[in-house]
Design a protein around this motif. Structure first.
Motif, mmCIF file in Angstrom:
data_model
loop_
_atom_site.group_PDB
_atom_site.id
_atom_site.type_symbol
_atom_site.label_atom_id
_atom_site.label_comp_id
_atom_site.label_asym_id
_atom_site.label_seq_id
_atom_site.Cartn_x
_atom_site.Cartn_y
_atom_site.Cartn_z
ATOM 1 N N VAL A 65 8.542 -14.831 -0.799
ATOM 2 C CA VAL A 65 7.621 -15.663 -0.019
ATOM 3 C C VAL A 65 7.259 -15.047 1.327
ATOM 4 C CG1 VAL A 65 9.331 -17.143 1.125
ATOM 5 C CG2 VAL A 65 7.068 -18.058 0.578
ATOM 6 N N GLU A 66 8.197 -14.396 1.949
ATOM 7 C CA GLU A 66 7.904 -13.833 3.265
ATOM 8 C C GLU A 66 6.835 -12.740 3.189
ATOM 9 O OE1 GLU A 66 8.789 -15.292 5.989
ATOM 10 O OE2 GLU A 66 9.918 -16.679 4.734
ATOM 11 N N THR A 77 0.106 -23.880 -0.328
ATOM 12 C CA THR A 77 -0.067 -23.899 1.126
ATOM 13 C C THR A 77 1.286 -24.101 1.789
ATOM 14 O OG1 THR A 77 -0.367 -26.292 1.238
ATOM 15 C CG2 THR A 77 -2.360 -24.940 0.893
ATOM 16 N N GLN A 78 1.372 -23.766 3.052
ATOM 17 C CA GLN A 78 2.626 -23.938 3.779
ATOM 18 C C GLN A 78 3.055 -25.405 3.780
ATOM 19 O OE1 GLN A 78 4.653 -21.445 4.987
ATOM 20 N NE2 GLN A 78 6.078 -23.153 5.169
ATOM 21 N N LYS A 80 2.399 -27.739 1.475
ATOM 22 C CA LYS A 80 2.922 -28.087 0.156
ATOM 23 C C LYS A 80 4.293 -27.455 -0.079
ATOM 24 C CE LYS A 80 -1.365 -28.912 -2.352
ATOM 25 N NZ LYS A 80 -2.223 -28.440 -3.438
ATOM 26 N N LEU A 81 4.462 -26.224 0.400
ATOM 27 C CA LEU A 81 5.741 -25.543 0.241
ATOM 28 C C LEU A 81 6.831 -26.267 1.027
ATOM 29 C CD1 LEU A 81 7.293 -23.232 -1.014
ATOM 30 C CD2 LEU A 81 6.609 -21.798 0.923
ATOM 31 N N ASP A 82 6.518 -26.702 2.245
ATOM 32 C CA ASP A 82 7.490 -27.447 3.043
ATOM 33 C C ASP A 82 7.892 -28.742 2.348
ATOM 34 O OD1 ASP A 82 7.428 -25.484 4.992
ATOM 35 O OD2 ASP A 82 6.039 -26.583 6.294
ATOM 36 N N LYS A 83 6.913 -29.470 1.801
ATOM 37 C CA LYS A 83 7.205 -30.715 1.078
ATOM 38 C C LYS A 83 8.041 -30.433 -0.165
ATOM 39 C CE LYS A 83 3.199 -33.440 2.492
ATOM 40 N NZ LYS A 83 1.976 -34.108 2.058
ATOM 41 N N ALA A 84 7.676 -29.376 -0.881
ATOM 42 C CA ALA A 84 8.406 -29.036 -2.101
ATOM 43 C C ALA A 84 9.845 -28.635 -1.781
ATOM 44 C CB ALA A 84 7.693 -27.914 -2.851
ATOM 45 N N GLN A 85 10.023 -27.898 -0.696
ATOM 46 C CA GLN A 85 11.378 -27.505 -0.311
ATOM 47 C C GLN A 85 12.205 -28.732 0.080
ATOM 48 O OE1 GLN A 85 10.134 -24.339 2.496
ATOM 49 N NE2 GLN A 85 11.679 -23.112 1.467
#
Length: 146
Positions: A65-66, A77-78, A80-85
């Motif tokens: 990811v980085e 998107t960042q 969506k990724l934050d929510k998924a994490q």
């Protein structure tokens, strides 16, 4: 004689549908079921394996990811990724059983890679979730058409 082109097309559509490219494997599966020319179990296995391996691409993207996060083609998107994490941290690996859902499913598979879910566990749980979805779709299709 086995029509490998039909299976290859279904596998490809299912694989691509689980990655960053928009594709609907469900319509292809339903179409092949309706032809009544292919064993149902073979169609379900083909679609499930293809979709699971496509989700594996998302897992790999999550692991890197980085390097990929700011790329235009990156599938999540960042936000969506934050929510998924957050979802993944709350529900853990069991959230992978819902990796098939249209909104957020891809993000969960990327989050699993980011959070370093072991690949064998990832593949097993994603396969179960995606196979269940295809089984339900097949049951609906056969129930509607009799």
């Amino acid at each position: 004689m086995i029509d490998l082109a039909a299976y290859a097309g279904l596998f490809s559509a299912a694989f691509i549908a689980a990655t960053i490219f928009p594709m609907q494997s469900e319509a292809i599966l339903v179409g092949l079921i309706l032809t009544d020319r292919y064993p149902l179990a073979a169609l379900l296995l083909t679609a499930s394996v293809g979709n699971t391996l496509g989700a594996g691409v998302n897992w790999l993207l999550g692991r890197g990811v980085e390097r990929f996060r700011d790329s235009r083609w990156f599938p999540v998107t960042q936000e969506k990724l934050d929510k998924a994490q957050a979802w993944y941290r709350k529900y853990g690996k069991w959230s992978l059983l819902l990796s098939w859902i249209p909104i957020g499913g891809d993000a969960v598979t990327v989050a699993a890679g980011v959070l370093k879910e072991p690949l064998p566990t990832f593949l097993l749980l994603v396969f179960i979730g995606k196979a269940f979805r295809y089984i339900v779709l097949a049951a609906i299709t056969l129930g509607v058409t009799g």
